[in-house]
Enzyme design. Structure first.
Site, PDB file in Angstrom:
ATOM      1  N   LYS A  53      38.642  37.012  37.528  1.00 56.62           N
ATOM      2  CA  LYS A  53      38.861  36.993  38.977  1.00 56.62           C
ATOM      3  C   LYS A  53      37.519  37.172  39.672  1.00 56.62           C
ATOM      4  O   LYS A  53      37.086  36.626  40.801  1.00 56.62           O
ATOM      5  CB  LYS A  53      39.484  38.412  39.439  1.00 56.62           C
ATOM      6  CG  LYS A  53      41.027  38.337  38.983  1.00 56.62           C
ATOM      7  CD  LYS A  53      41.743  39.561  38.815  1.00 56.62           C
ATOM      8  CE  LYS A  53      43.237  39.270  38.617  1.00 56.62           C
ATOM      9  NZ  LYS A  53      44.075  40.727  38.312  1.00 56.62           N
ATOM     10  N   GLN A  97      43.591  46.920  38.774  1.00 61.67           N
ATOM     11  CA  GLN A  97      44.045  46.211  37.525  1.00 61.67           C
ATOM     12  C   GLN A  97      45.165  46.961  36.626  1.00 61.67           C
ATOM     13  O   GLN A  97      45.029  48.161  36.532  1.00 61.67           O
ATOM     14  CB  GLN A  97      42.873  45.670  36.727  1.00 61.67           C
ATOM     15  CG  GLN A  97      43.456  44.828  35.607  1.00 61.67           C
ATOM     16  CD  GLN A  97      43.947  43.386  35.908  1.00 61.67           C
ATOM     17  OE1 GLN A  97      43.317  43.053  36.819  1.00 61.67           O
ATOM     18  NE2 GLN A  97      44.920  42.949  35.408  1.00 61.67           N
ATOM     19  N   ASP A 120      46.699  42.266  46.580  1.00 64.41           N
ATOM     20  CA  ASP A 120      47.597  42.004  45.330  1.00 64.41           C
ATOM     21  C   ASP A 120      49.135  42.017  45.922  1.00 64.41           C
ATOM     22  O   ASP A 120      50.187  41.492  45.556  1.00 64.41           O
ATOM     23  CB  ASP A 120      47.830  42.976  44.273  1.00 64.41           C
ATOM     24  CG  ASP A 120      47.132  42.522  43.057  1.00 64.41           C
ATOM     25  OD1 ASP A 120      46.933  41.127  42.875  1.00 64.41           O
ATOM     26  OD2 ASP A 120      46.765  43.464  42.242  1.00 64.41           O
TER      27      ASP A 120
END
Ligand code: NDP
Length: 288
Positions: A53, A97, A120
């Protein structure tokens, strides 16, 4: 029939270039989009995802920072950090995460991320927005799948899409996005009776179970488009998807490989959501 391979690396490269243009436009106005990634513990798969990422952010010229926290971090300390990042002007997107250690409540953490920085798309507000057809930050994996289907001109309206898996991060949002584009959607789970009866009816089959190679040629309708979201590391170290690629490629018309299919698209759409967040924060529309 031998399926055409959907080249996730190629498509993600093309899409990343589009987002670089939008990021460059912001940079010319003195705005540098920024992403903060929080990772807890030392799960090797999570570390690899986070590295990828960050690499993607660099490629597109975004600011990115990693907050690498120990496994025994307290929930309070984590929430404090999120609150601080929520207020930071240089950070437009915040990603935690997953998975988190057992002592930390995922929903509390995801709910603490400011909804305008929730790149997200897991904050309940953003889940609701997606559900009502007004997505603010579409979750990256299904967002990437939709972009990939568009690139390969896969018709969606009126098609029967079958999704195997109902997680909050892949299966459910995937179903909503396909429904939004007028597909007829079936969602299968571990409790589904006679899975093959459903999957063999799919024009578009999306599989996200984390069960290596569970979907065989017999599960697939000839000519179907097969999207394999799964990433499974075998004991040998080999990465495989949830679809038996070698068998299914002789039945499907289009198929994603693992690796090199959905994975790169997921990362690219995270970059996209970060640029979108920066555009919104700064008040500049894409074509200003
Ligand atoms: P989860 O474990 O959260 O969900 C798995 C889902 O699969 C569950 O809904 C489960 O059903 C269902 N399932 C499990 N076994 C079967 C079965 N035999 N038949 C039908 N359904 C079944 O996984 P995620 O959605 O988070 O991830 C799925 C896979 O995708 C993993 O391999 C993960 O690594 C990968 N992944 C890849 C990404 C990418 O960018 N390519 C991004 C995110 C995930 P039930 O709910 O009944 O238990």
């Amino acid at each position: 029939m031998t399926a055409k391979i959907i080249d996730g690396k190629k498509v993600s490269g093309i899409v990343r270039e589009e987002w670089k243009v939008r990021a460059d436009r912001l940079k010319k106005k003195g705005i540098l989009p920024g992403l903060a990634v929080i990772i807890i513990g030392d799960n090797p798969a999570s570390k690899l995802y986070v590295n990828n990422k960050i690499k993607a952010c660099h490629e597109v010229g975004l600011h990115s920072e990693v907050h690498d926290l120990p496994n025994d971090i307290s929930a309070e300390a984590l929430l404090d950090l999120i609150e601080k990042l929520n207020e930071l002007k240089t950070i437009n997107g915040i990603l935690v995460q997953l998975p988190l250690p057992d002592h930390i409540d995922d929903s509390k953490v995801l709910g603490t991320i400011k909804k305008d920085k929730d790149v997200d798309g897991f904050h309940l507000y953003n889940v609701g927005a997606l559900m009502t057809g007004n997505a603010v930050f579409p979750p990256c994996t299904p967002f990437g799948v939709m972009r990939m289907l568009a690139y390969y001109n896969v018709p969606i309206a009126g098609q029967h899409a079958v999704i195997v898996g109902r997680s909050n991060i892949v299966g459910k949002p995937m179903a909503i996005m396909l429904l939004q584009e007028d597909a007829t959607v079936t969602v299968c789970t571990s409790k589904t009776k006679d899975l093959e009866k459903h999957t063999a009816n799919a024009d578009i089959l999306v599989v996200a179970t984390g069960r290596p190679a569970m979907i065989k040629a017999a599960h697939v309708k000839p000519g179907a488009v097969v999207i394999d979201v799964g990433i499974n590391k075998l004991e040998s170290g080999k990465l495989v998807g949830d679809v038996d690629f070698e068998g299914v490629k002789d039945v499907a018309s289009l198929i994603t490989p693992v690796p090199g299919g959905v994975g790169p698209m997921t990362i690219t759409m995270l970059v996209a959501n970060t640029v979108i967040a920066a555009e919104r924060d700064s008040g500049y529309a894409p074509d200003d």
